[in-house]
Each structure stands twice: as structure tokens, then as C-alpha cells.
Enzyme design. Sequence first.
Site, PDB file in Angstrom:
ATOM      1  N   ARG A 189      -7.665  38.526  -3.990  1.00 27.52           N
ATOM      2  CA  ARG A 189      -8.456  37.365  -4.368  1.00 27.52           C
ATOM      3  C   ARG A 189      -7.582  36.126  -4.203  1.00 27.52           C
ATOM      4  O   ARG A 189      -6.356  36.186  -4.372  1.00 27.52           O
ATOM      5  CB  ARG A 189      -8.889  37.455  -5.841  1.00 27.52           C
ATOM      6  N   HIS A 244     -13.499  35.632   4.272  1.00 29.96           N
ATOM      7  CA  HIS A 244     -13.830  36.718   3.337  1.00 29.96           C
ATOM      8  C   HIS A 244     -14.718  37.782   4.006  1.00 29.96           C
ATOM      9  O   HIS A 244     -15.830  38.057   3.548  1.00 29.96           O
ATOM     10  CB  HIS A 244     -14.507  36.164   2.083  1.00 29.96           C
TER      11      HIS A 244
END
Length: 314
Positions: free
Chosen positions: A229, A277
Site C-alpha cells: 500500500r 494499481h
Amino acid sequence: MPARIVISADGKKAFESWRLAFASVAPQVSVCSWYDPAYTAGEDDYALVWSPRPDHMERLACMKGIVCTGAGVDHLLAHADFPRHVPLVRMGGEQTARLMADYVLWAVIGLLRDARTWAMQQQQGLWRNNVCSRTSNTTRVGIMGLGHLGAYVAQALAHVGFCVSGWKRTPAELDGVTVWSGVEALPDFLGELDVLVNLLPATPATDGLIDHVLLSHLPKGAGFVNVGRGRHVVQSDLLRALDDGTLCGAVLDVVTPEPLPDDSALWHHPRLTITPHVASEASREVQARYVADVVASLERGEKPALLCDVTRGY
Ligand code: GLV
């Protein structure tokens, strides 16, 4: 009543593609849209979510189980009123893990061969030989986070021939991989790496863990791949490490915030490769199959492998 899956994942418009996916791989499963105005709650309803809105929490609290289309659930647990009593299961399965392994392999080989320089030279129409004679079997890759995905990625890289080590909070053993555990082992783990890969879960304990101090334990000129993350990384420290040669380059699939704002310095750093992502998202059909299996196992009273421990945060 047979179990039913109420789908909000990816928004209202995505429901039709989910419906078709379930119809093709698990036709026995009943599905309905979270957004259907005619929806009435049933006691055997399970929710399939990605990033539910705050006003979804009340209904989620009445579900028998919740399956998240993400491998990480930090964004769910970040809602103070996310229903912690409802079993929550993360996305997993072979395709999800293989996609992540493929992405990391691409990123690590790109760093090893300095593919970034080739891309920049091509943009400038430059034919310049930046030959590199490092090979995978002399390159040491360390994976932080050896959960479902991390362990799979570590073994996939070891299979290719990389020298792979891993780090996790608690001791573990993994075939073909040297495992370090505990915070006190971090400097020794990092000190032996050519490329660091972050696949940690995002919890308050791992927020900002990848900072100047941590990066300074790496041998000078190491590479960095972030598929965990964005919030694991102190962005200003990362940029500094790229500027002062602590890192030779980095590949980031996750950043904070997402999408990355137009004015972020990350976009233009010459040693950074950024992807939006996309490292690992299994096909709808494969995810539907996984979700159907998870719901069936919860219905049998079993504990699915990727059932979250909400106190741990993953
Ligand atoms: C994506 O980041 C996920 O959690 O699967």
C-alpha cells in the site's frame, strides 16, 4: 433459504458483468445487486464488496459474511463503523497470486536490467548501450510480508532462480526462501538485498514503516518494488533515497493518494516507474468462482483460509 450474494463491488454498473460471471462459473449461486431498489434483506445474504460507502455500513452489519474483492482490507477496517462481528474474507486464489508474482517478476527484472533507462532513451531517440551483466541467480530479492501473496511471490521468484529471502512479524518456514522474523531482524534482512519488495498488509503498525531509516539499511543502489500500500512508504524519504543513490530505482503500483495527483513529484522522477494499481486483479469469472467457494465453506461452518482477523487488521 439458499445463500445469496449481494454485490456492490465496483459500483452499480458493474453488477451485470458480475451476474454473467457467476452465471457462467457458479450458476447455482443466487446473486443480486446491492443497488436494486427492490432488494429486501435476507438472513442468508453475503455481501461482495470492494470499497463500500459509509452509508453501506448499516446494511453490511446484517450480512452473514462479507467477501472483499481486494487482497487488502485496510480500507474497510478504516471505517469506524465497519461491522467487525461479520466474518470478512479477503480475495485470494491461484490467479490472484500468479498475477502478483508475474508483476513482481516484471518489476524486479526491469530493475535488474535498468529497463527504465531503455524506456527514457527510446523517448529521446537515443541508441546507447547500457549493457548489464547481472543475472537473476546472483540477484538477492527480499519480500516484506509473507502472507498468502508474499509467500507465493517469494517461491515464484525462487523458482526462476533469484536468491530469495522474506521477512514477517512472526517466525515461519518457507521452502527455498530464507525467512527473517521480528522487527529486530529487519536491518540484517535488508542488508543482504539487491531488491526489496513490499507486500505487507496495511495496519497501523506498518504505516510509514518504509522510511529513510529502513531504506538506509539496504546496500547502496538497491531497487524497491511497492505492491503493498502507498501508506507503507514515507514518500519524501523515498524521493530522497532515489536522489542520493540509496536506491537505483523503484517500481510503485500503489501510492498515496490514488489516483496520484497531477502535481505529484512522483510522476516525473526519472528513476521511478509507476503503474496504476493494476498488479493483480483476477478475472471476474475467477473471482466469482472464489467467492462462491468461500460462501459455500462459510455455509458449511468452515473457516476460509483468508478469513480476516479484524483485531490484527488482515
Ligand atoms: C488491491 O490492492 C487489493 O487489495 O487487492
